[in-house]
Design a protein around this motif. Structure first.
Motif, PDB file in Angstrom:
ATOM      1  N   CYS B  56       0.841  -1.199   0.000  1.00 44.11           N
ATOM      2  CA  CYS B  56       0.000   0.000   0.000  1.00 44.11           C
ATOM      3  C   CYS B  56       0.876   1.248   0.000  1.00 44.11           C
ATOM      4  CB  CYS B  56      -0.893   0.004   1.242  1.00 44.11           C
ATOM      5  SG  CYS B  56      -1.821   1.550   1.432  1.00 44.11           S
ATOM      6  N   PHE B  58       0.438   5.012   0.491  1.00 46.80           N
ATOM      7  CA  PHE B  58      -0.593   5.959   0.921  1.00 46.80           C
ATOM      8  C   PHE B  58      -0.142   7.385   0.630  1.00 46.80           C
ATOM      9  CE2 PHE B  58      -3.778   8.142   3.184  1.00 46.80           C
ATOM     10  CZ  PHE B  58      -4.820   7.245   3.386  1.00 46.80           C
ATOM     11  N   GLN B  60      -0.514  10.690   1.681  1.00 44.53           N
ATOM     12  CA  GLN B  60      -1.038  11.403   2.847  1.00 44.53           C
ATOM     13  C   GLN B  60      -1.376  12.847   2.510  1.00 44.53           C
ATOM     14  OE1 GLN B  60      -1.992  10.791   5.881  1.00 44.53           O
ATOM     15  NE2 GLN B  60      -1.234   8.736   6.357  1.00 44.53           N
ATOM     16  N   VAL B 180      -8.821   9.249   6.279  1.00 41.29           N
ATOM     17  CA  VAL B 180      -7.680   8.326   6.306  1.00 41.29           C
ATOM     18  C   VAL B 180      -8.074   7.044   7.040  1.00 41.29           C
ATOM     19  CG1 VAL B 180      -5.375   7.947   7.275  1.00 41.29           C
ATOM     20  CG2 VAL B 180      -5.902  10.103   6.122  1.00 41.29           C
ATOM     21  N   TYR B 183     -10.325   4.858   4.811  1.00 44.25           N
ATOM     22  CA  TYR B 183      -9.559   4.130   3.791  1.00 44.25           C
ATOM     23  C   TYR B 183      -8.791   2.979   4.427  1.00 44.25           C
ATOM     24  CZ  TYR B 183      -9.901   6.428  -0.767  1.00 44.25           C
ATOM     25  OH  TYR B 183     -10.331   6.849  -1.996  1.00 44.25           O
ATOM     26  N   GLN B 184      -8.164   3.287   5.550  1.00 46.03           N
ATOM     27  CA  GLN B 184      -7.326   2.269   6.188  1.00 46.03           C
ATOM     28  C   GLN B 184      -8.170   1.236   6.937  1.00 46.03           C
ATOM     29  OE1 GLN B 184      -4.005   3.706   8.389  1.00 46.03           O
ATOM     30  NE2 GLN B 184      -3.249   4.969   6.711  1.00 46.03           N
ATOM     31  N   GLN B 224       0.028   2.335  11.969  1.00 47.67           N
ATOM     32  CA  GLN B 224      -1.060   2.814  11.121  1.00 47.67           C
ATOM     33  C   GLN B 224      -2.275   1.947  11.385  1.00 47.67           C
ATOM     34  OE1 GLN B 224      -0.899   5.400   9.046  1.00 47.67           O
ATOM     35  NE2 GLN B 224       1.289   5.809   9.311  1.00 47.67           N
ATOM     36  N   TYR B 338       3.036  -1.452   4.201  1.00 50.14           N
ATOM     37  CA  TYR B 338       2.498  -0.090   4.158  1.00 50.14           C
ATOM     38  C   TYR B 338       3.649   0.897   4.042  1.00 50.14           C
ATOM     39  CZ  TYR B 338       0.187   4.235   5.519  1.00 50.14           C
ATOM     40  OH  TYR B 338      -0.291   5.512   5.540  1.00 50.14           O
ATOM     41  N   GLN B 340       4.242   5.278   2.876  1.00 51.17           N
ATOM     42  CA  GLN B 340       3.454   6.478   2.597  1.00 51.17           C
ATOM     43  C   GLN B 340       4.355   7.622   2.166  1.00 51.17           C
ATOM     44  OE1 GLN B 340       1.467   7.525   6.274  1.00 51.17           O
ATOM     45  NE2 GLN B 340       3.230   8.678   7.010  1.00 51.17           N
ATOM     46  N   THR B 385      -2.335   2.346  -4.540  1.00 48.67           N
ATOM     47  CA  THR B 385      -2.345   3.598  -3.792  1.00 48.67           C
ATOM     48  C   THR B 385      -3.647   3.777  -3.015  1.00 48.67           C
ATOM     49  OG1 THR B 385      -3.253   4.824  -5.670  1.00 48.67           O
ATOM     50  CG2 THR B 385      -0.858   4.764  -5.463  1.00 48.67           C
ATOM     51  N   MET B 386      -3.539   4.553  -1.962  1.00 49.65           N
ATOM     52  CA  MET B 386      -4.719   5.067  -1.257  1.00 49.65           C
ATOM     53  C   MET B 386      -4.408   6.521  -0.903  1.00 49.65           C
ATOM     54  SD  MET B 386      -6.338   2.004   1.090  1.00 49.65           S
ATOM     55  CE  MET B 386      -5.187   2.023   2.456  1.00 49.65           C
ATOM     56  N   ASP B 388      -6.281  10.188   1.399  1.00 50.35           N
ATOM     57  CA  ASP B 388      -7.375  10.649   2.255  1.00 50.35           C
ATOM     58  C   ASP B 388      -8.652  10.855   1.440  1.00 50.35           C
ATOM     59  OD1 ASP B 388      -4.785  11.456   2.948  1.00 50.35           O
ATOM     60  OD2 ASP B 388      -5.490  12.956   4.358  1.00 50.35           O
TER      61      ASP B 388
END
Lengths: 805, 509
Positions: B56, B58, B60, B180, B183-184, B224, B338, B340, B385-386, B388
């Protein structure tokens, strides 16, 4: 009630002494016993099944035609509990309490553990006084529905139950959910607590547990409770020292607080950094590259957070106004700006000054000053927000993070839902919506940096952005009404019971206060009117936020979490919030709030047994506590640390030198990763339902870094080549007093006793002590320093010490 | 076959010492219902025969999707470059078509029309930390998929049902921390104690990673929510600036401690088994124990074939690649990582800021992909990807130096790896009958209502659908989907649970 009367009497006495003490400046006084009695859940005599009120069937003989027949009568009895249906209510009996005025159900938490060792929390519905034998007993009604929602439903069968109150845990009792029996195991040491036994204990020859207010030892003055003294200093300062401990022992808590409120800040020997503001684009003589920088440290001192960071640590290590520094630091973790985005150290200094100046002041004033602070304006984009290009950033965060928060709160900080209490998984009601954000955004349009020459902006320096004077409205208007950037239309603020200024009207377009050019109002006058209107609107909007009932519990809970305990009882939050509210208009509101936080019975006491009491020391507190405990010094024989951690003797990357230790532990002061601070206040520890904000910084990586930090402090003496005046001096500790204790007793016992008192306020367990002692005595008694180091390393790296409790 | 509790503990925490067991027993009273069920119901499961990992990335702060994937055609569709250009150019936030020429893509799902990626994802001028051609190139080779207009949802939602309050809305839309967390956490109706990777681990650790020496989930960026399960803890380690053999190694003990140093180490380890009645003490001991156990398994170093950029995200992904290279040593078959990068919260300064970050991300993800190919895992490791949320189509502020955007909603997500089905847009169709949101204010997909509407897209596809598609490829069976994604049933269609968006190949046989 008798107990209450005497309690109140003592409180009056304290108040009287305090006022005398304040008048006399410093005057010794005696504080009362900080210990609350240990609550006792009553059980039957045979085992630890909880006493409860149950309807019991009693067979009776009844005469009828054709002879005697069995019949059944029902009556309420107080009996050892069998099983209750899940989601029903249960009554427990609680002895040995000493409740304050207004202290009720929300002061208690009831936990149950089922046979799978899952922990549940059951809401307390009510607590009512009653009498049992000679005791004041309370009848506690709980709802057998888990309120954490972590484990789902408890398995059926007996569960082990205890209760917490003011940081103390009761004895463990047992009752069934749906049915009795099952695989539950009692905790070690559980014994029955039948009323007869408890009554005899409480009113027999021995003094009752904890009722020590009357047990003053005359030759002590001040505060004799040595365990609680240390705990108090951990909560109110950056760590206990021998001197501060002795001071409180002599003068007591109240006088110490009065001294702290009056102490000059920052310390005279450690004034705020005062470096000139620099241009946004560094000139070549201050860009940190080449050899032409003048002075050589120009870039470090101006364009990094080196100066505020080292200043901050010097004040934490040596400052006398510890309490103000601690509260300012707590506020800095609510009102967050960060050198991640803020360019110059001096910008952050100006922002931090506001926190420190208002740490004992009024919260509404703090709100106003930070709203117009240039660093905040820059960090959360308000300085760019205009009526045509509004920016929601500051409007959203001042509501979400600094004042009202996301959810509607009761006065004790618990959330309000459609159901009362909230059901598992139910979302609380929102405090505001996007429309509110939009409206507040419009109120906050038009302000920017104070860049006008003359008296309006006294700190303006040519060629730099003015990060000292508060932001002003329309600095670039230049007399042209078309350059107005403030939105003069009507706005709607938060609506709640008693809300002031729900509607902020549009500015007039006619008459003498017109914000538009009109008859009798020229452009200059209209701009002046806009400024008046905008400033009035700003105050109205801030009043609307400040008077929201959420603010007191929201802010007070965060401060309690910063100073005392991660998951305070709602009653504790409620007591402090009531003080916040009662002092809404006071210029010394925060003084009262801080006092209420620190003197609350949930904060005070020699020994806290609630499994959820305390907090993981955040890296900054962890480091400063250890360093202050052991005479923090500069490296290489310098008597004072300069606040840096100098691990190398280069200044090519000075910020790295300074923050090295703290970046490993994930908390570099003045460098929060986002406006949400280093850790969120509602963080729940993985694998648990326990709130522990600082655990957001505690993972496998940082846990090891904490131990490595202690290793470097305890075992290495950083040698700095002090061949250039601009090289950081570094920080070290001095174990010579421990070395002497170590040398004086080859058994290691004196050393352990001292560390138990100094670091653990007397709570070191026998197993912890013997484990460390084994490692200590693996070193020859002739190596006294080696033994001291061994012992300090092991206590300081232990989880037992890493939790402030 | 019912396994005993101690065996479970050993497997779930990775071969812990007896001391560790004593510590863990207390906390691992903590066995999720899911894990318990697995133990109770499963026949002795076999470890899978292949290796798979999800990584992942992320973003941010909330990456601006509207400048990340852009319609790059002028005719034939409701979404055109002109719509984008009109909304953004006057404030200095729109790319020109010339700027987008190098990162164009053709989208089979939307009539092979041209779209473009942010130029930062394409080929860069040589400079420090430019080590490859970026991820745009992977579109042509079929290793890059886009899931468009994804966001937090409680149930399928449209502009009409959103504005009409006919649906349950995600908890605290537009708030960073909450979005956030959603998503998480993989659910948007309430706050969550656990993250979806953590729940995947709860569900699969005992089955897929029997005998593994480290946990299923590893974060290179601290604790996280994503990584926390109910019964499993993640490993958290620093980026590749620290060697793997040092990353969890407390200073001062050396490699083979003896004498008083060994006595200190023994005491250091023993202290974690005492005084656990305080929950904070217990939690701190638990984390430290996990670190010390993992440390002992990370002492042999490995090297990589690929050059990674020396940026934060580059170093994080490099550390992931190093961990994956040790997969055999660690006896692990399924991993979730994970990483970010931030700060995408560009209320201001977006033009330079977003470009800088996307270049870093693109360079690092491409390097990571190439390293996986080199390790023979090109189709076994998937990066995704992720973020917010996305950001308003209507800019905040004006001028290329200062212009930014505010918080919005539906966003576009990248999936990189040989495990995807084909390079395309994926996800549910929105108001314009394509998976790409209509770039129009106050109509179609805009959740904003009224004349001041700023363009915040109602997502057509939920985070759960996106995540479940990835989880399915990873090996989570349909029967476990509801425990990993508690609200996934809200997104069922007439054919059943619509938890497969089709961008991933089937799970391992």
């Amino acid at each position: 009630m008798k107990g209450r009367t005497s309690h109140l009497y003592l409180r009056y006495l304290v108040a009287l002494v305090l006022s005398l003490g304040t008048v006399a400046g410093i005057s010794a006084q005696t504080d009362t016993d900080p210990n609350s009695p240990m609550p006792i859940l009553l059980t039957g005599a045979a085992d630890n099944r909880a006493l409860t009120r149950q309807t019991v069937a009693r067979p009776v003989l009844k005469r009828s035609k054709g002879g005697a027949a069995q019949a059944v009568a029902y009556e309420e009895q107080i009996v050892p509990a069998g099983a209750f249906a899940r989601d029903s209510r249960a009554v427990l009996f609680l002895a040995n309490l000493d409740l304050m005025e207004g202290e009720g159900a929300n002061a208690f938490r009831v936990y149950g553990r089922d046979e799978k060792d899952h922990i549940f929390r059951f809401p307390v519905i009510s607590i009512e006084p009653t009498q049992m034998m000679r005791m004041n007993v309370y009848e506690l009604t709980i709802q057998l529905t888990d309120e954490t929602g972590f484990w789902g439903e408890p398995s059926g069968g007996d569960i082990a139950v205890y209760l917490t109150w003011r940081g103390l845990a009761s004895n463990e009792v047992k009752f069934g959910i749906d049915t009795t029996g099952g695989g539950i195991k009692d905790s070690p040491g559980v014994v029955p607590m039948p009323p007869e036994k408890v009554d005899a204990q409480l009113s027999g020859g021995k003094p009752s547990i904890g009722r020590g207010g009357k047990q003053i030892v005359p030759n002590y003055v001040g505060y004799k409770w040595s365990g609680d003294r240390r705990r108090f200093l951990e909560q109110a300062t950056f760590g206990p020292t021998a001197a501060s401990d002795e001071r409180i022992r002599r003068v007591g808590l109240h006088v110490w607080l009065a001294e702290q409120f009056a102490a000059p800040y920052p310390s005279l020997s450690n004034p705020y950094p005062n470096f000139p503001l620099q241009a946004a684009n560094p000139v070549t003589t201050c860009d940190g590259s080449g050899t032409d920088d003048s002075p050589p440290t120009c870039f470090r001192d101006s364009y990094t957070q080196y100066q505020p960071q080292t200043w901050f640590f010097r004040e934490a290590y040596y400052g006398d106004a510890q309490l103000r520094h601690r509260v300012a630091w707590a506020l800095a973790q609510i009102w967050v700006t960060s050198g991640v985005d803020i360019q110059q150290g001096q910008h952050e200094v100006e922002y931090f000054k506001i926190l420190a100046n208002n740490a004992f002041g009024n919260y509404r004033e703090l709100m106003k000053q930070e709203t117009l602070n240039p660093a905040f304006g820059d960090y959360l984009s308000m300085s760019l927000s205009t009526k045509n290009n509004p920016n929601e950033n500051y409007a959203r965060e001042i509501m979400q993070l600094f004042t009202v928060g996301l959810f509607m709160l009761k006065s004790d900080g618990t959330p309000i839902c459609a159901h009362d209490p909230c059901q598992v998984g139910e979302s609380p009601l929102s405090t505001y919506d996007q429309n509110n954000v939009n409206n507040l955004t419009r109120v906050l349009t038009g302000w920017s940096f104070c860049q006008l020459s003359g008296a309006t902006c006294p700190h303006l320096t040519s060629g730099t952005v003015n990060f000292i004077d508060p932001m002003i409205l329309n600095p670039a208007a230049n007399g042209n009404i078309n350059n107005n950037r403030h939105d003069v239309t009507a706005k709607t603020m938060l609506s709640y019971n008693g809300a002031p200024n729900v509607n902020i009207p549009a500015c007039a377009t006619t008459g003498s206060t017109s914000c538009a050019v009109t008859t009798g109002v020229n452009a200059a006058q209209a701009l002046a009117n806009i400024q008046t209107y905008a400033n009035t609107s700003l105050d109205q909007a801030l009043d609307n936020l400040y008077n929201h009932p959420n603010v007191a519990p929201f802010v007070c809970k965060r401060l309690i979490q910063q100073m005392v305990t991660s998951d305070p009882s709602p009653a504790y939050v409620g007591r402090v919030a009531a003080v916040f509210d009662a002092n809404r208009s006071s210029p010394t509101q925060m003084k009262a709030v801080v006092t209420a936080i620190l003197l609350d019975p949930e904060a005070r006491g020699d020994n806290k047994t609630d499994p959820n009491f305390g907090k993981l020391r955040e890296p900054v507190q962890y480091a400063t506590n250890i360093l202050r405990l052991f005479n923090v010094k500069g490296a290489s024989g310098n008597p004072l640390s300069d606040g840096s951690f100098a691990l190398t003797n280069t200044r090519t990357s000075p910020p790295l030198v300074q923050v090295f230790e703290f970046s490993g532990m994930a908390q570099v002061p003045f460098m929060s990763p986002t406006v949400f601070n280093f850790y969120p206040p509602d963080y729940v520890i993985p694998n648990t339902a326990v709130v522990g904000p600082e655990f957001a910084l505690m993972n496998t990586g940082t846990a090891v870094q904490r131990a490595s930090f202690v290793n470097r402090m305890v075992f290495t003496s950083p040698a700095i080549a002090v061949n250039s005046p601009d090289i950081p001096l570094g920080t070290t500790i001095d174990l010579s007093d421990l070395q002497a204790l170590s040398a004086a007793d080859s058994s290691g016992g004196l050393l352990m006793d001292d560390l138990n008192n100094r670091m653990m306020h007397g709570t070191m367990s026998a197993s912890m002590r013997s484990t460390i002692l084994t490692a200590v005595t693996s070193i020859s008694a002739t190596d006294a320093l080696g033994r001291a180091r061994q012992a300090v390393y092991l206590v300081a790296t232990s989880s037992q010490y890493q939790v402030q409790r | 076959m019912k396994k005993d509790r101690r065996e479970f503990l050993i497997k779930s925490c990775g071969a812990l010492s007896t001391v560790a067991i004593a510590t863990q027993m207390r906390h691992f009273g903590l066995m999720s219902a899911e894990a318990q069920k697995v133990i109770d119901d499963s026949p002795q499961p076999n470890n899978p025969s292949d290796y798979r990992a999800l990584v992942c990335v992320f973003m941010q702060g909330g990456n601006d999707g509207n400048n990340t994937v852009i319609p790059n055609h002028t005719a034939g569709s409701s979404n055109t470059f002109d719509l984008y250009n009109t909304a953004r150019s006057s404030q200095g936030l729109a790319f020109t078509q010339a700027q987008l020429a190098g990162t164009s893509i053709q989208v089979p799902r939307i009539g092979n029309l041209a779209y473009a990626l942010h130029p930062g994802l394409g080929i860069q001028t040589p400079a420090t930390n430019i080590v490859n051609n970026g991820i745009h190139e992977l579109w042509a080779s079929g290793k890059l998929a886009l899931v468009t207009n994804v966001g937090t949802l409680v149930q399928p939602t449209t502009r009409a049902t959103y504005i009409g309050n006919q649906v349950v809305k995600p908890f605290q839309l537009f708030s960073h921390s909450d979005q956030v967390s959603q998503y998480q956490g993989g659910r948007s109706d309430t706050q969550s104690f656990t993250g979806w990777a953590g729940r995947v681990a709860d569900s699969r650790q005992l089955i897929d990673n029997q005998g593994a020496l480290v946990p299923m989930v590893t974060s290179i960026s601290g604790a996280q929510l994503f990584t926390s399960g109910q019964s499993t803890l993640p490993l958290a380690i620093a980026d590749s600036n620290t060697l793997l053999n040092a990353v969890l190694n407390p200073a001062g003990f050396g490699t083979n401690p003896t004498g008083s140093t060994l006595a200190r180490l023994n005491a250091f380890n023993s202290l974690r088994t005492f005084d656990l009645s305080n929950n904070y003490v217990a939690a701190a001991s638990n984390v430290t124990e996990l670190a010390m156990q993992a440390n002992s398994k990370l002492q042999t170093l490995v090297t990589l074939n690929t050059n990674f950029p020396n940026t934060s995200i580059g170093r994080q992904l490099k550390q992931v690649a190093l961990m994956i290279k040790k997969r055999t040593d660690l006896a692990i078959n399924r991993q979730v990582f994970y990483v970010q990068l931030g700060s995408f919260d560009h209320h201001t300064g977006q033009v330079a800021g977003q470009n800088n970050l996307l270049v870093q991300m693109s360079q690092a993800m491409r390097a990571f992909y190439e390293e996986m190919v080199a390790q023979g895992l090109g189709d076994k490791v998937t990066q995704f990807t992720m973020a917010d949320f996305s950001r308003t189509l209507n800019p905040a502020g004006t001028g290329s130096g200062t212009v930014g955007t505010d918080h919005a909603w539906g966003n576009h997500m990248f999936v990189v790896g040989g495990g995807i089905t084909a390079s395309n847009f994926y996800g549910m169709d929105g108001a314009n009958s394509t998976p790409f949101p209509q770039l129009s204010f106050n109509t179609a997909d805009d959740s904003d209502n009224g004349s001041g509407a700023r363009g915040r897209w109602v997502p057509a596809t939920s985070v759960e659908q996106y995540a479940a598609t990835l989880a399915r490829w990873f090996g989570v069976p349909s029967s476990s989907m509801a425990s990993v994604f508690p609200k996934i049933a809200n997104f069922s269609n007439s054919g059943g649970i619509n938890s497969d968006l089709g961008f991933m190949q089937p799970p391992a046989p």
